[in-house]
Scaffold this motif. Structure first.
Motif, mmCIF file in Angstrom:
data_model
loop_
_atom_site.group_PDB
_atom_site.id
_atom_site.type_symbol
_atom_site.label_atom_id
_atom_site.label_comp_id
_atom_site.label_asym_id
_atom_site.label_seq_id
_atom_site.Cartn_x
_atom_site.Cartn_y
_atom_site.Cartn_z
ATOM 1 N N GLU A 1 -8.425 3.296 -5.364
ATOM 2 C CA GLU A 1 -8.464 3.426 -3.904
ATOM 3 C C GLU A 1 -8.874 2.111 -3.252
ATOM 4 O O GLU A 1 -8.376 1.754 -2.175
ATOM 5 C CB GLU A 1 -9.426 4.540 -3.503
ATOM 6 C CG GLU A 1 -8.985 5.927 -3.927
ATOM 7 C CD GLU A 1 -7.655 6.334 -3.308
ATOM 8 O OE1 GLU A 1 -7.392 5.966 -2.153
ATOM 9 O OE2 GLU A 1 -6.869 7.023 -3.985
ATOM 10 N N LEU A 2 -9.785 1.387 -3.881
ATOM 11 C CA LEU A 2 -10.178 0.075 -3.369
ATOM 12 C C LEU A 2 -8.996 -0.882 -3.369
ATOM 13 O O LEU A 2 -8.815 -1.673 -2.428
ATOM 14 C CB LEU A 2 -11.324 -0.496 -4.223
ATOM 15 C CG LEU A 2 -11.796 -1.923 -3.887
ATOM 16 C CD1 LEU A 2 -12.334 -1.980 -2.461
ATOM 17 C CD2 LEU A 2 -12.860 -2.381 -4.874
ATOM 18 N N SER A 3 -8.180 -0.814 -4.405
ATOM 19 C CA SER A 3 -6.982 -1.661 -4.484
ATOM 20 C C SER A 3 -6.012 -1.341 -3.353
ATOM 21 O O SER A 3 -5.389 -2.243 -2.779
ATOM 22 C CB SER A 3 -6.298 -1.468 -5.839
ATOM 23 O OG SER A 3 -7.157 -1.818 -6.901
ATOM 24 N N ILE A 4 -5.883 -0.061 -3.005
ATOM 25 C CA ILE A 4 -5.009 0.334 -1.899
ATOM 26 C C ILE A 4 -5.523 -0.241 -0.582
ATOM 27 O O ILE A 4 -4.747 -0.759 0.241
ATOM 28 C CB ILE A 4 -4.899 1.869 -1.809
ATOM 29 C CG1 ILE A 4 -4.172 2.416 -3.037
ATOM 30 C CG2 ILE A 4 -4.179 2.290 -0.533
ATOM 31 C CD1 ILE A 4 -4.080 3.930 -3.062
ATOM 32 N N LEU A 5 -6.829 -0.176 -0.373
ATOM 33 C CA LEU A 5 -7.421 -0.713 0.857
ATOM 34 C C LEU A 5 -7.209 -2.223 0.953
ATOM 35 O O LEU A 5 -6.920 -2.753 2.039
ATOM 36 C CB LEU A 5 -8.915 -0.389 0.907
ATOM 37 C CG LEU A 5 -9.286 1.089 1.073
ATOM 38 C CD1 LEU A 5 -10.797 1.271 1.013
ATOM 39 C CD2 LEU A 5 -8.740 1.627 2.401
ATOM 40 N N ILE A 6 -7.344 -2.915 -0.167
ATOM 41 C CA ILE A 6 -7.137 -4.365 -0.183
ATOM 42 C C ILE A 6 -5.699 -4.704 0.161
ATOM 43 O O ILE A 6 -5.422 -5.590 0.983
ATOM 44 C CB ILE A 6 -7.528 -4.946 -1.557
ATOM 45 C CG1 ILE A 6 -9.037 -4.859 -1.763
ATOM 46 C CG2 ILE A 6 -7.050 -6.389 -1.693
ATOM 47 C CD1 ILE A 6 -9.493 -5.263 -3.144
ATOM 48 N N PRO B 1 0.823 -1.223 0.000
ATOM 49 C CA PRO B 1 0.000 0.000 0.000
ATOM 50 C C PRO B 1 0.852 1.265 0.000
ATOM 51 O O PRO B 1 0.440 2.291 -0.546
ATOM 52 C CB PRO B 1 -0.813 -0.133 1.293
ATOM 53 C CG PRO B 1 -0.059 -1.088 2.144
ATOM 54 C CD PRO B 1 0.590 -2.037 1.196
ATOM 55 N N LYS B 2 2.045 1.195 0.602
ATOM 56 C CA LYS B 2 2.940 2.356 0.619
ATOM 57 C C LYS B 2 3.339 2.743 -0.801
ATOM 58 O O LYS B 2 3.352 3.933 -1.153
ATOM 59 C CB LYS B 2 4.185 2.043 1.457
ATOM 60 C CG LYS B 2 5.157 3.201 1.558
ATOM 61 C CD LYS B 2 6.368 2.818 2.402
ATOM 62 C CE LYS B 2 7.354 3.980 2.475
ATOM 63 N NZ LYS B 2 8.559 3.625 3.282
ATOM 64 N N PHE B 3 3.671 1.760 -1.618
ATOM 65 C CA PHE B 3 4.059 2.032 -3.005
ATOM 66 C C PHE B 3 2.884 2.608 -3.788
ATOM 67 O O PHE B 3 3.055 3.571 -4.561
ATOM 68 C CB PHE B 3 4.545 0.748 -3.668
ATOM 69 C CG PHE B 3 4.809 0.886 -5.138
ATOM 70 C CD1 PHE B 3 5.975 1.490 -5.588
ATOM 71 C CD2 PHE B 3 3.892 0.416 -6.072
ATOM 72 C CE1 PHE B 3 6.223 1.632 -6.953
ATOM 73 C CE2 PHE B 3 4.129 0.553 -7.426
ATOM 74 C CZ PHE B 3 5.293 1.162 -7.866
ATOM 75 N N MET B 4 1.688 2.054 -3.596
ATOM 76 C CA MET B 4 0.517 2.530 -4.332
ATOM 77 C C MET B 4 0.142 3.951 -3.915
ATOM 78 O O MET B 4 -0.288 4.752 -4.750
ATOM 79 C CB MET B 4 -0.659 1.570 -4.116
ATOM 80 C CG MET B 4 -0.447 0.188 -4.693
ATOM 81 S SD MET B 4 -1.927 -0.821 -4.648
ATOM 82 C CE MET B 4 -2.951 0.014 -5.848
ATOM 83 N N ARG B 5 0.298 4.251 -2.631
ATOM 84 C CA ARG B 5 0.009 5.616 -2.178
ATOM 85 C C ARG B 5 1.034 6.604 -2.737
ATOM 86 O O ARG B 5 0.685 7.736 -3.094
ATOM 87 C CB ARG B 5 -0.003 5.672 -0.653
ATOM 88 C CG ARG B 5 -1.180 4.937 -0.011
ATOM 89 C CD ARG B 5 -1.277 5.248 1.464
ATOM 90 N NE ARG B 5 -2.356 4.495 2.099
ATOM 91 C CZ ARG B 5 -2.164 3.416 2.859
ATOM 92 N NH1 ARG B 5 -0.922 2.975 3.085
ATOM 93 N NH2 ARG B 5 -3.185 2.783 3.388
#
Length: 294
Positions: free
Chosen positions: A270-275, A228-232
């Motif tokens: 954003e859903l992908s980040i939450l997952i 999630p850090k990379f995606m953010r």
């Protein structure tokens, strides 16, 4: 020396046996995968036959519908203009001038075959995902099976949602833009039916595949490839890419249409980040429990 040679020979035989056992195991798995794929192919074949029976509906009410001005999307756009006049009258599409022709002797027959096959494949995707799940399920641990138990339903739902998004939003907006786009007014736009069908299928199926992003992120996060850090940290680049895609497929230069297209894609990211964050949280919790029990 003779004893060493005998030992080397025995070790060689043992290693050969292990390699043979692994090779047989690989072919056994390959045979199982073949059976799963054959069952999926049988189901797809049934759907293809049903598609042939409903050819008229598929062509007139599904494939050719986005080029007609009374398509659901265009009617909703006009209602939005009536409710919010500030959007602009160009947002309301009341007529589409498109001349579609066939240039090959067997063109229409081939198109019917291709469209029915694609319809069968699309309808058979949920069962194909189910067979893939049955194949990989025995290799998972009990905890992994429970966490991935809704894989088929979730992936099928996202695929169907992507198809609807592509068919009712991306496809009609893109078709309207491409039909009316001209480099010079003296050039008349006349399209072949194969080009039209290819555009509809590409945009619709492409959207269905794009909507599998949360599933892909789930798998990559499980493997530790995505975090999630990379995606953010790459959110701004993803936002720019989404806006570029939305700008390309929208028929007008106003921001309202572009945002309508881009909004679901933002939600998907954003859903992908939450997952991914949820998976990382579970991994850290499992590691903490492991070290506390040592």
């Amino acid at each position: 020396m003779s004893s060493n040679k005998a030992k080397d020979l025995i070790d060689s035989i043992k290693n050969k046996g292990k390699n043979l056992e692994a090779e047989m195991s690989f072919f056994d798995h390959l045979d199982i995968l073949r059976k799963h794929l054959l069952r999926a192919l049988a189901v797809v074949t049934v759907f293809v036959c049903l598609a042939f029976y409903f050819t008229d509906f598929i062509w007139h009410d599904v494939i050719m519908a986005p080029k007609n001005a009374d398509f659901w999307t265009y009617r909703m756009m006009c209602k939005l203009v009536e409710a919010f006049p500030s959007i602009g009258q160009e947002f309301c599409i009341k007529e589409i001038h498109a001349k579609i022709i066939n240039t090959e002797m067997s063109g229409q027959f081939t198109l019917q075959m291709n469209s029915c096959v694609m319809a069968g494949v699309i309808l058979g995707v949920p069962y194909l995902l189910f067979e893939i799940w049955l194949f990989i399920k025995p290799a998972l641990l009990e905890a992994e099976r429970k966490s991935a138990s809704g894989f088929v339903a979730f992936a099928s739902f996202l695929f169907a949602l992507g198809l609807l998004f592509g068919y009712y939003l991306i496809c009609p907006l893109s078709i309207n833009f491409l039909i009316n786009y001209t480099v010079d007014s003296s050039i008349e736009n006349t399209f072949t039916i194969s080009s039209y069908l290819s555009t509809v299928l590409t945009l619709t199926l492409g959207s269905g595949i794009i909507f599998q992003l949360p599933v892909v992120i789930y798998i990559l996060s499980k493997l530790g490839v995505m975090t999630p850090k990379f995606m953010r940290s790459t959110r701004r680049y993803a936002a720019v890419l989404i806006l570029v895609v939305a700008a390309v497929v929208t028929p007008t230069a106003d921001p309202y249409t572009m945002l309508i297209v881009a909004f679901p894609l933002f939600l998907l990211y954003e859903l992908s980040i939450l997952i991914s964050a949820n998976i990382e949280k579970k991994k850290k919790k499992a590691e903490l429990a492991f070290y506390n029990n040592k």
